[in-house]
Scaffold this motif. Sequence first.
Motif, mmCIF file in Angstrom:
data_model
loop_
_atom_site.group_PDB
_atom_site.id
_atom_site.type_symbol
_atom_site.label_atom_id
_atom_site.label_comp_id
_atom_site.label_asym_id
_atom_site.label_seq_id
_atom_site.Cartn_x
_atom_site.Cartn_y
_atom_site.Cartn_z
ATOM 1 N N GLN A 98 8.299 -5.543 11.988
ATOM 2 C CA GLN A 98 7.787 -6.719 12.696
ATOM 3 C C GLN A 98 8.793 -7.863 12.624
ATOM 4 O OE1 GLN A 98 4.021 -7.547 10.848
ATOM 5 N NE2 GLN A 98 3.052 -5.652 11.597
ATOM 6 N N ALA A 99 9.373 -8.056 11.449
ATOM 7 C CA ALA A 99 10.393 -9.098 11.303
ATOM 8 C C ALA A 99 11.628 -8.773 12.138
ATOM 9 C CB ALA A 99 10.771 -9.257 9.836
ATOM 10 N N LEU A 100 11.999 -7.496 12.200
ATOM 11 C CA LEU A 100 13.147 -7.080 13.006
ATOM 12 C C LEU A 100 12.885 -7.340 14.489
ATOM 13 C CD1 LEU A 100 15.908 -5.663 13.235
ATOM 14 C CD2 LEU A 100 14.692 -3.477 13.286
ATOM 15 N N TYR A 101 11.692 -7.078 14.933
ATOM 16 C CA TYR A 101 11.328 -7.328 16.334
ATOM 17 C C TYR A 101 11.472 -8.816 16.654
ATOM 18 C CZ TYR A 101 8.379 -7.939 20.465
ATOM 19 O OH TYR A 101 7.901 -8.300 21.706
ATOM 20 N N GLU A 102 11.016 -9.673 15.730
ATOM 21 C CA GLU A 102 11.142 -11.113 15.937
ATOM 22 C C GLU A 102 12.609 -11.526 15.976
ATOM 23 O OE1 GLU A 102 8.835 -13.254 16.657
ATOM 24 O OE2 GLU A 102 7.218 -11.761 16.528
ATOM 25 N N SER A 103 13.434 -10.881 15.149
ATOM 26 C CA SER A 103 14.868 -11.178 15.139
ATOM 27 C C SER A 103 15.505 -10.844 16.478
ATOM 28 C CB SER A 103 15.556 -10.405 14.017
ATOM 29 O OG SER A 103 16.952 -10.571 14.058
ATOM 30 N N LYS A 104 15.158 -9.700 17.031
ATOM 31 C CA LYS A 104 15.729 -9.291 18.314
ATOM 32 C C LYS A 104 15.192 -10.161 19.448
ATOM 33 C CE LYS A 104 17.060 -4.506 17.391
ATOM 34 N NZ LYS A 104 18.447 -4.661 17.874
ATOM 35 N N ARG A 105 13.919 -10.508 19.388
ATOM 36 C CA ARG A 105 13.321 -11.312 20.445
ATOM 37 C C ARG A 105 13.908 -12.725 20.457
ATOM 38 N NH1 ARG A 105 6.898 -12.584 20.842
ATOM 39 N NH2 ARG A 105 7.479 -13.985 19.136
ATOM 40 N N ALA A 106 14.354 -13.174 19.306
ATOM 41 C CA ALA A 106 14.939 -14.515 19.204
ATOM 42 C C ALA A 106 16.399 -14.558 19.645
ATOM 43 C CB ALA A 106 14.820 -15.030 17.781
ATOM 44 N N GLY A 107 16.961 -13.426 20.061
ATOM 45 C CA GLY A 107 18.323 -13.428 20.583
ATOM 46 C C GLY A 107 19.284 -12.486 19.912
ATOM 47 N N ARG A 108 18.806 -11.686 18.948
ATOM 48 C CA ARG A 108 19.649 -10.718 18.231
ATOM 49 C C ARG A 108 20.697 -11.414 17.366
ATOM 50 N NH1 ARG A 108 20.646 -6.037 22.890
ATOM 51 N NH2 ARG A 108 18.431 -5.671 23.336
ATOM 52 N N ASN A 109 21.421 -10.587 16.606
ATOM 53 C CA ASN A 109 22.488 -11.059 15.732
ATOM 54 C C ASN A 109 21.979 -12.164 14.805
ATOM 55 O OD1 ASN A 109 25.029 -11.308 14.577
ATOM 56 N ND2 ASN A 109 25.742 -12.773 16.116
ATOM 57 N N ARG A 110 20.865 -11.915 14.161
ATOM 58 C CA ARG A 110 20.303 -12.894 13.240
ATOM 59 C C ARG A 110 19.425 -12.214 12.203
ATOM 60 N NH1 ARG A 110 18.170 -17.216 16.258
ATOM 61 N NH2 ARG A 110 19.760 -16.632 17.778
ATOM 62 N N ILE A 111 19.001 -12.980 11.219
ATOM 63 C CA ILE A 111 18.117 -12.488 10.171
ATOM 64 C C ILE A 111 16.762 -13.171 10.314
ATOM 65 C CG2 ILE A 111 17.774 -12.215 7.681
ATOM 66 C CD1 ILE A 111 20.782 -12.715 7.343
ATOM 67 N N ARG A 112 15.723 -12.396 10.272
ATOM 68 C CA ARG A 112 14.359 -12.937 10.231
ATOM 69 C C ARG A 112 13.750 -12.555 8.887
ATOM 70 N NH1 ARG A 112 10.529 -16.179 13.102
ATOM 71 N NH2 ARG A 112 8.486 -15.599 12.271
ATOM 72 N N LEU A 113 13.406 -13.549 8.074
ATOM 73 C CA LEU A 113 12.841 -13.304 6.753
ATOM 74 C C LEU A 113 11.396 -13.780 6.708
ATOM 75 C CD1 LEU A 113 12.957 -12.568 3.738
ATOM 76 C CD2 LEU A 113 13.903 -14.852 3.310
ATOM 77 N N ASP A 114 10.500 -12.892 6.395
ATOM 78 C CA ASP A 114 9.096 -13.230 6.156
ATOM 79 C C ASP A 114 8.869 -13.282 4.654
ATOM 80 O OD1 ASP A 114 8.599 -13.324 8.833
ATOM 81 O OD2 ASP A 114 7.664 -11.343 8.965
ATOM 82 N N ALA A 158 0.829 -1.205 0.000
ATOM 83 C CA ALA A 158 0.000 0.000 0.000
ATOM 84 C C ALA A 158 0.860 1.251 0.000
ATOM 85 C CB ALA A 158 -0.938 -0.013 1.202
ATOM 86 N N SER A 159 1.995 1.178 0.670
ATOM 87 C CA SER A 159 2.897 2.331 0.750
ATOM 88 C C SER A 159 4.251 1.854 1.246
ATOM 89 C CB SER A 159 2.337 3.403 1.697
ATOM 90 O OG SER A 159 2.280 2.890 3.022
ATOM 91 N N LEU A 160 5.235 2.716 1.129
ATOM 92 C CA LEU A 160 6.549 2.391 1.675
ATOM 93 C C LEU A 160 6.469 2.248 3.184
ATOM 94 C CD1 LEU A 160 9.623 2.037 1.326
ATOM 95 C CD2 LEU A 160 9.843 4.518 1.543
ATOM 96 N N ALA A 161 5.677 3.081 3.815
ATOM 97 C CA ALA A 161 5.522 3.003 5.274
ATOM 98 C C ALA A 161 4.977 1.642 5.696
ATOM 99 C CB ALA A 161 4.596 4.115 5.751
ATOM 100 N N ALA A 162 4.009 1.107 4.920
ATOM 101 C CA ALA A 162 3.459 -0.217 5.240
ATOM 102 C C ALA A 162 4.523 -1.292 5.077
ATOM 103 C CB ALA A 162 2.267 -0.498 4.331
ATOM 104 N N LEU A 163 5.365 -1.138 4.065
ATOM 105 C CA LEU A 163 6.434 -2.102 3.835
ATOM 106 C C LEU A 163 7.460 -2.058 4.965
ATOM 107 C CD1 LEU A 163 7.389 -4.176 1.748
ATOM 108 C CD2 LEU A 163 8.702 -2.347 0.651
ATOM 109 N N ILE A 164 7.810 -0.853 5.405
ATOM 110 C CA ILE A 164 8.753 -0.702 6.517
ATOM 111 C C ILE A 164 8.155 -1.267 7.799
ATOM 112 C CG2 ILE A 164 9.914 0.992 7.984
ATOM 113 C CD1 ILE A 164 10.345 2.703 5.501
#
Length: 389
Positions: free
Chosen positions: A363-379, A352-358
């Motif tokens: 959300q993926a970044l939050y999951e990456s940090k919650r899983a222990g940081r220093n990792r990649i979360r790909l949706d 819908a917009s760049l803001a929606a994409l960011i």
Amino acid sequence: MALDPPTMLTISIALAAAAALYLAIEWRTVRESSLLYWSAGFATITVGCTLALLRGNGHLLIGIWFANGLLVTAHWFFLLGVARFTETRLSRAWYLIFVVWLAMLLLPEGPQWSKLMFLANSLLVALPTLRASFLLRPHGMSLSVGAVQLRFVLLAHGLFYLIKMVPPLVPGSLIDLAAFRGEIIQVSLVEGAMAIMLIALSMTGTERYRREQQIARLAARDPLTALYNRRALEVRAPRLINAVSAARPGALLLIDIDNFKLVNDLYGHTAGDRLLVALSEMIRALLPPSALAARLGGDEFVILLGHASPERVHQLGSSLRDQFQQLAAQSYATPAAVTLSIGANLFDRPPASLAALIEQGDQALYESKRAGRNRIRLDDRTLAAPAAD
């Protein structure tokens, strides 16, 4: 008012002085060396035309030889200004112009003296003028309207001086520099006044356009890392994200530095800035063609890819993580590791917009940090596949 030689010289003096003053004021504002050289050129013309008026009082050495030498010098200044504008290095051979002009003092005075001086002056003005026009050729890049105009004005001015060399070669032609007699001299004075006005307008337009382009570039860049800022990304992103399809998915990577505050607290904000610059250089080095990268603010960066795949996203993210972790560990010892967390999402339909994409990347970044940081979360939103770490 009759357009006699003294009148035309007076008009030229006024035009050249105004151009020199205006360009000098512009130089004080933006400090572009090309403006300073061009201003010096018009100031030299002002002095030269003033001295040329003295030949009517019998001061022939000053009014002819020295005044015409200043005209040559002025066009040499114009060439230097164009060389600085186009970032071109001039050969030292161009300084021989002044050696040739000094040699004109050795010419014996006689019936042909005025013609020989006229020939030499025309050639020494034409050469730097045509060279300056040649330097302004596009080189495959688009030029501003002012630069194109300056190029052709200088070309016409230089060709005119080459054409001026023909009349002295015609037997019986009248050229008397001391008394401004001869039709070609009258035409030259008129052309000179017109050229001063056109060259001055073209120079100011050329430099103004480049200054506007520089301001636009600065406004689009993050001042610390020189990556795009968020506003510039919003302008450039639609063309990339609207081109995605099932065959050519796009991807967004949101990058955040883990424990970045430790570097600022232990080593100071200058060290933190150096780390941000280092990360931006890594991103720039790994960035594929046509991709976009920006600093969103603080220690958060974004990469936008076209024609992406899960493998490509993981490869890019892993390379960034490995390089950054190695640099941070070597440069700054901290209680907790300074690493990168990356949230990414793959998409095959324009959002819908760049803001929606960011926001999806966040959300993926939050999951990456919650899983222990220093990792990649790909949706992967193209195939509705389960998210993979």
